[in-house]
Each structure stands twice: as structure tokens, then as C-alpha cells.
Design a protein around this motif. Structure first.
Motif, PDB file in Angstrom:
ATOM      1  N   LEU A  77       0.793  -1.231   0.000  1.00  0.00           N
ATOM      2  CA  LEU A  77       0.000   0.000   0.000  1.00  0.00           C
ATOM      3  C   LEU A  77       0.825   1.281   0.000  1.00  0.00           C
ATOM      4  CD1 LEU A  77      -2.808  -0.973   2.555  1.00  0.00           C
ATOM      5  CD2 LEU A  77      -2.892  -1.058   0.064  1.00  0.00           C
ATOM      6  N   GLY A  78       2.153   1.165   0.094  1.00  0.00           N
ATOM      7  CA  GLY A  78       2.990   2.374   0.130  1.00  0.00           C
ATOM      8  C   GLY A  78       2.768   3.307  -1.049  1.00  0.00           C
ATOM      9  N   PRO A  79       2.845   2.823  -2.305  1.00  0.00           N
ATOM     10  CA  PRO A  79       2.614   3.707  -3.454  1.00  0.00           C
ATOM     11  C   PRO A  79       1.216   4.313  -3.462  1.00  0.00           C
ATOM     12  CG  PRO A  79       3.712   1.679  -4.132  1.00  0.00           C
ATOM     13  CD  PRO A  79       3.275   1.479  -2.708  1.00  0.00           C
ATOM     14  N   LEU A  80       0.218   3.545  -3.005  1.00  0.00           N
ATOM     15  CA  LEU A  80      -1.156   4.055  -2.946  1.00  0.00           C
ATOM     16  C   LEU A  80      -1.249   5.199  -1.943  1.00  0.00           C
ATOM     17  CD1 LEU A  80      -4.193   3.861  -3.609  1.00  0.00           C
ATOM     18  CD2 LEU A  80      -4.375   2.097  -1.841  1.00  0.00           C
ATOM     19  N   ARG A  81      -0.641   5.032  -0.779  1.00  0.00           N
ATOM     20  CA  ARG A  81      -0.658   6.086   0.245  1.00  0.00           C
ATOM     21  C   ARG A  81       0.020   7.355  -0.264  1.00  0.00           C
ATOM     22  NH1 ARG A  81       0.897   1.590   4.477  1.00  0.00           N
ATOM     23  NH2 ARG A  81      -1.153   1.079   5.343  1.00  0.00           N
ATOM     24  N   THR A  82       1.149   7.188  -0.939  1.00  0.00           N
ATOM     25  CA  THR A  82       1.874   8.343  -1.471  1.00  0.00           C
ATOM     26  C   THR A  82       1.030   9.091  -2.500  1.00  0.00           C
ATOM     27  OG1 THR A  82       3.998   7.227  -1.131  1.00  0.00           O
ATOM     28  CG2 THR A  82       3.960   9.062  -2.696  1.00  0.00           C
ATOM     29  N   HIS A  83       0.369   8.335  -3.376  1.00  0.00           N
ATOM     30  CA  HIS A  83      -0.472   8.960  -4.408  1.00  0.00           C
ATOM     31  C   HIS A  83      -1.643   9.709  -3.773  1.00  0.00           C
ATOM     32  CE1 HIS A  83      -2.368   9.583  -8.256  1.00  0.00           C
ATOM     33  NE2 HIS A  83      -3.465   8.951  -7.860  1.00  0.00           N
ATOM     34  N   LEU A  84      -2.283   9.110  -2.793  1.00  0.00           N
ATOM     35  CA  LEU A  84      -3.431   9.746  -2.146  1.00  0.00           C
ATOM     36  C   LEU A  84      -3.028  11.014  -1.397  1.00  0.00           C
ATOM     37  CD1 LEU A  84      -5.354   6.638  -0.796  1.00  0.00           C
ATOM     38  CD2 LEU A  84      -6.067   8.158  -2.632  1.00  0.00           C
ATOM     39  N   SER A  85      -1.853  11.015  -0.817  1.00  0.00           N
ATOM     40  CA  SER A  85      -1.409  12.220  -0.103  1.00  0.00           C
ATOM     41  C   SER A  85      -1.261  13.391  -1.064  1.00  0.00           C
ATOM     42  CB  SER A  85      -0.091  11.949   0.634  1.00  0.00           C
ATOM     43  OG  SER A  85       0.974  11.744  -0.286  1.00  0.00           O
TER      44      SER A  85
END
Length: 205
Positions: A77-85
Motif C-alpha cells: 500500500l505504500g505507493p497508494l498512500r503516497t499517491h493519495l497524499s
């Protein structure tokens, strides 16, 4: 084509389940050791030391497993969290986080399963989702301004769900939630077949 961000993945979820099962087994064993009656070991220094060593070893294993689980979840989920931020910016009260999107995907998966859609025919299904506005009485709602929220679009692929769109939107008090499913014709046939399972054509008299 828009970049896809992993939301759920069968491969990663299998690893996480295996780790959770191992963690549960170790915690059960640790609890058994901690619940040993003192009367059984208080006169036996050697046994007392042995139990203490075993407990420390188990605690160390449990910590290592928790770290391993966190690393897998971060990889997932790291890339997803970065994109959402980046999408959400400074807004934080009513926006969607990674865990919220995972929940939307898992709910979608359960709905498709409950409606009788085969795993093969789930591929290509899309979900659009946006939260409802904050509930409020009419007086407050008329005075309140809009809230920032997140609109997302998910697509089902072979091994799970992917985020293909996430944009910031505004939502007003008492505005309804938006949740819509788009399925293939094969998935639709599965749904109709499941819905009509309990029915038969009326026998002519």
C-alpha cells in the motif's frame, strides 16, 4: 493509460494471512507459558529459567513477525498512500485514505461473490465511489460550506483491485454517497442466473 495502484492483491493477502496465522499460534503458545501455575515452577530454578528463556524467545519471534507484516503491507500500500497524499493535499477530515479504499474494494468483492459472479467474470468490473456529505439538520446544512472529499475509480484485475483514478471533489452536507458498479455482460448473466435460481416457469394448467 492511467497508472494503476495496487489496492488488493491475492498474492500479498496470502502472505499476510500466513503471517497472521503464525503470529496467532505464537501468541497462543506465549499465553500458555504465561499462564503456567507458579506452584509448578517456584521450587525449580532450572525450570523457571527455562520458562523465562522460552517466553523471551517467543516474544522476540512475535515482534519479528509483526515487523515482517508491516513491511509487506507497506510494499503493498505504500505507493497508494503516497499517491493519495498528493491527491488529497492538506485536506484530511473527509477524504479517503488507503485503508478506506481497501474497504471499498473488499465490499465490492463480497457483493460480486454474493451475486454469483464467477472470479473469471469479475475481471473488468469497475467501482466508482465518493463518500456522502456530513449529516446535518436543515438549518446547519444551509449555512455550511462544502467539504473536500475523494472520488475514486477502481477496476478488478486477475489478482485483485487496482485504483485507476483518484481526484479531489467537494461534497455538501446531506449529499448522498455515490457508489456505482459497472460489470461485463458475462458478469451480468451470472447475476441474473443467481437471482433466478429459486424461480421456475409457471406450469400451465
Amino acid at each position: 493509460m492511467a497508472k494503476k495502484f495496487v489496492v488488493t492483491s491475492a498474492k500479498f493477502l496470502r502472505k499476510i494471512r500466513e503471517i497472521e496465522e503464525k503470529e496467532a499460534a505464537l501468541e497462543k503458545r506465549l499465553l500458555e507459558i504465561q499462564n503456567c501455575r507458579w506452584a509448578e515452577i517456584k521450587f525449580d530454578d532450572e525450570k523457571t529459567c527455562d520458562e523465562h528463556s522460552r517466553r523471551e524467545a517467543l516474544e522476540g519471534e512475535i515482534v519479528a513477525i509483526k515487523v515482517q507484516k508491516e513491511e509487506i503491507e507497506q510494499t503493498l500500500l505504500g505507493p497508494l498512500r503516497t499517491h493519495l497524499s498528493k491527491v488529497n493535499g492538506k485536506a484530511n477530515a473527509h477524504v479517503l485514505r488507503a485503508n478506506d479504499i481497501v474497504e471499498v474494494a473488499e465490499q465490492g468483492e463480497r457483493i460480486l461473490e454474493d451475486r454469483g459472479v464467477s472470479k473469471k467474470n469479475r475481471i473488468g468490473t469497475e467501482i466508482e465511489f465518493r463518500r456522502a456529505g456530513k449529516k446535518a439538520n436543515a438549518t446547519y446544512a444551509r449555512k455550511a460550506g462544502p467539504q473536500n472529499t475523494t472520488f475514486i475509480r477502481l477496476v478488478r484485475v486477475a489478482d485483485g483491485w487496482r485504483l485507476v483514478e483518484a481526484v479531489r471533489q467537494i461534497v455538501w452536507c446531506n449529499q448522498k454517497e455515490h457508489r456505482e458498479y459497472f460489470v461485463s455482460s458475462n458478469a451480468k448473466d451470472d447475476i441474473v442466473r443467481k437471482a433466478l435460481d429459486a424461480f421456475s416457469l409457471h406450469r400451465s394448467v
